[in-house]
Design a protein around this motif. Structure first.
Motif, mmCIF file in Angstrom:
data_model
loop_
_atom_site.group_PDB
_atom_site.id
_atom_site.type_symbol
_atom_site.label_atom_id
_atom_site.label_comp_id
_atom_site.label_asym_id
_atom_site.label_seq_id
_atom_site.Cartn_x
_atom_site.Cartn_y
_atom_site.Cartn_z
ATOM 1 N N ILE A 20 -37.781 66.292 -59.113
ATOM 2 C CA ILE A 20 -37.808 67.286 -60.197
ATOM 3 C C ILE A 20 -38.764 66.839 -61.296
ATOM 4 N N THR A 21 -38.674 65.581 -61.677
ATOM 5 C CA THR A 21 -39.541 65.058 -62.729
ATOM 6 C C THR A 21 -41.005 65.130 -62.316
ATOM 7 N N SER A 22 -41.289 64.745 -61.085
ATOM 8 C CA SER A 22 -42.666 64.782 -60.584
ATOM 9 C C SER A 22 -43.213 66.204 -60.596
ATOM 10 N N HIS A 23 -42.425 67.153 -60.108
ATOM 11 C CA HIS A 23 -42.889 68.543 -60.093
ATOM 12 C C HIS A 23 -43.160 69.049 -61.507
ATOM 13 N N LEU A 24 -42.262 68.771 -62.436
ATOM 14 C CA LEU A 24 -42.461 69.242 -63.804
ATOM 15 C C LEU A 24 -43.686 68.611 -64.457
ATOM 16 N N ILE A 25 -43.896 67.326 -64.215
ATOM 17 C CA ILE A 25 -45.058 66.647 -64.797
ATOM 18 C C ILE A 25 -46.352 67.210 -64.235
ATOM 19 N N PHE A 26 -46.406 67.393 -62.918
ATOM 20 C CA PHE A 26 -47.649 67.891 -62.327
ATOM 21 C C PHE A 26 -47.889 69.371 -62.617
ATOM 22 N N ILE A 27 -46.832 70.161 -62.787
ATOM 23 C CA ILE A 27 -47.023 71.552 -63.199
ATOM 24 C C ILE A 27 -47.555 71.596 -64.626
ATOM 25 N N ALA A 28 -47.019 70.755 -65.506
ATOM 26 C CA ALA A 28 -47.526 70.696 -66.883
ATOM 27 C C ALA A 28 -48.970 70.206 -66.913
ATOM 28 N N LEU A 29 -49.296 69.250 -66.060
ATOM 29 C CA LEU A 29 -50.667 68.747 -65.988
ATOM 30 C C LEU A 29 -51.619 69.830 -65.471
ATOM 31 N N ALA A 30 -51.179 70.612 -64.490
ATOM 32 C CA ALA A 30 -51.999 71.713 -63.980
ATOM 33 C C ALA A 30 -52.182 72.785 -65.054
ATOM 34 N N TRP A 31 -51.121 73.061 -65.800
ATOM 35 C CA TRP A 31 -51.198 74.031 -66.912
ATOM 36 C C TRP A 31 -52.252 73.578 -67.919
#
Length: 83
Positions: free
Chosen positions: A13-24
């Motif tokens: 969950i943490t990894s997905h949220l971090i990489f989605i924020a990074l993509a944003w």
């Protein structure tokens, strides 16, 4: 054994949220206003969110797969050297 699943879920969950924020954040560098029709601001924002989720999830899945494989590699090497 069940606590291991809890840790894995938290890391995922943490990894997905971090990489989605990074993509944003990274998509903010693109001047996408010329590619979209005028007066479609809401649709453009939805597309922006969806692209962030797709890119972030894909990169996160790659990262998590790489992490899992690197943890399993010593087990494979143990099997090879035991025989």
């Amino acid at each position: 054994m069940l606590s291991g699943f809890g840790h894995q879920a938290l890391i995922s969950i943490t990894s997905h949220l971090i990489f989605i924020a990074l993509a944003w954040w990274a998509l903010g560098a693109i001047n996408y206003e010329r590619l979209l029709r005028g007066n479609h601001v809401f649709q453009a924002r939805v597309l922006y969110v969806l692209l962030s989720i797709v890119i972030g999830s894909t990169v996160s899945n790659f990262f998590l797969d790489y992490l899992l494989w690197s943890q399993q590699l010593p087990l494979i090497l143990q099997l090879i050297y035991k025989n």
